[in-house]
Write a protein that holds these residues in place. Structure first.
Motif, mmCIF file in Angstrom:
data_model
loop_
_atom_site.group_PDB
_atom_site.id
_atom_site.type_symbol
_atom_site.label_atom_id
_atom_site.label_comp_id
_atom_site.label_asym_id
_atom_site.label_seq_id
_atom_site.Cartn_x
_atom_site.Cartn_y
_atom_site.Cartn_z
ATOM 1 N N UNK A 101 -1.948 2.041 -29.951
ATOM 2 C CA UNK A 101 -2.374 1.454 -28.673
ATOM 3 C C UNK A 101 -1.792 0.059 -28.469
ATOM 4 N N UNK A 102 -1.727 -0.747 -29.532
ATOM 5 C CA UNK A 102 -1.143 -2.087 -29.401
ATOM 6 C C UNK A 102 0.334 -2.023 -29.035
ATOM 7 N N UNK A 103 1.075 -1.150 -29.702
ATOM 8 C CA UNK A 103 2.499 -1.007 -29.401
ATOM 9 C C UNK A 103 2.685 -0.513 -27.970
ATOM 10 N N UNK A 104 1.878 0.418 -27.550
ATOM 11 C CA UNK A 104 1.954 0.938 -26.190
ATOM 12 C C UNK A 104 1.697 -0.170 -25.168
ATOM 13 N N UNK A 105 0.659 -0.960 -25.365
ATOM 14 C CA UNK A 105 0.325 -2.041 -24.427
ATOM 15 C C UNK A 105 1.411 -3.113 -24.413
ATOM 16 N N UNK A 106 1.878 -3.531 -25.590
ATOM 17 C CA UNK A 106 2.930 -4.550 -25.650
ATOM 18 C C UNK A 106 4.210 -4.031 -24.992
ATOM 19 N N UNK A 110 6.000 -5.717 -21.845
ATOM 20 C CA UNK A 110 7.397 -6.129 -21.995
ATOM 21 C C UNK A 110 8.243 -5.576 -20.850
ATOM 22 N N UNK A 111 8.049 -4.307 -20.547
ATOM 23 C CA UNK A 111 8.789 -3.677 -19.449
ATOM 24 C C UNK A 111 8.370 -4.277 -18.109
ATOM 25 N N UNK A 112 7.097 -4.456 -17.916
ATOM 26 C CA UNK A 112 6.562 -4.968 -16.641
ATOM 27 C C UNK A 112 7.081 -6.356 -16.305
ATOM 28 N N UNK A 119 6.759 -13.980 -26.364
ATOM 29 C CA UNK A 119 6.402 -12.928 -27.309
ATOM 30 C C UNK A 119 7.436 -12.884 -28.436
ATOM 31 N N UNK A 120 8.708 -13.045 -28.086
ATOM 32 C CA UNK A 120 9.754 -13.068 -29.099
ATOM 33 C C UNK A 120 9.547 -14.245 -30.046
#
Length: 178
Positions: A101-106, A110-112, A119-120
């Protein structure tokens, strides 16, 4: 009459508490698979969760032999030891779901926002702390599994040096050193 504190401490926790531990570890645990495996040993081996040292070491050995995520496989093995297939399944979901879920949200963020420079920078800053945690965990795990056997230390050092020098694991060396 309520049991004394001494009696409560030796009582094995119910499966729900065991699964909750893995949900918390999957959510807040970091430092790589070796750090997570070392934390599992520290937290779970003993009477409180019903995991014996030998079961932990067998699970660690099996997890290292199998391809895939070491910490997740070890968690599921310990779940199996604790409560069979149901324990393995519940622990697997509890341990893996938070990371997923964390990877999905991040990824969505990132895309949005067309990449997030802050974040980098945050990931680069955390790198040194993660390396320190991994080194500490590797040392503790090596002491636990290799004990005072010189031959095992030589084999482990040889495999580590080969991996560091070549940048990849030499699978053919494992059966030779075994």
């Amino acid at each position: 009459m309520a049991p004394s504190t001494q009696e409560q401490s030796t009582e094995v926790q119910p499966l729900s508490k065991f699964v909750l531990y893995f949900l918390q570890l999957g959510t807040a645990g970091f430092g790589g698979p070796i750090a997570l495996a070392a934390r599992m040993e520290r937290d779970l081996v003993g009477e409180r969760y019903g995991i014996q040292q030998q079961d932990y070491l067998e699970g660690l050995a099996l997890s290292q032999l199998l391809p895939g995520p070491l910490a997740a496989q070890l968690a599921m093995y310990l779940g199996f030891v604790r409560s069979g297939f149901m324990g393995a399944s519940l622990v697997g979901v509890a341990f893996i779901a938070p990371s997923f879920l964390m990877v999905l949200i991040i990824s969505l963020l990132y895309i949005r926002f067309d990449g997030l420079p802050w974040m980098q920078a945050a990931f680069h800053g955390v790198g040194a702390a993660v390396v320190a945690i991994i080194v500490r965990s590797v040392t503790k795990l090596a002491k636990t599994t290799l004990k005072k056997e010189r031959l095992l230390w030589v084999i482990a050092a040889t495999l580590a040096a080969t991996t560091a020098f070549t940048g990849r694991e030499a699978v053919w060396l494992v059966p030779i050193t075994g």
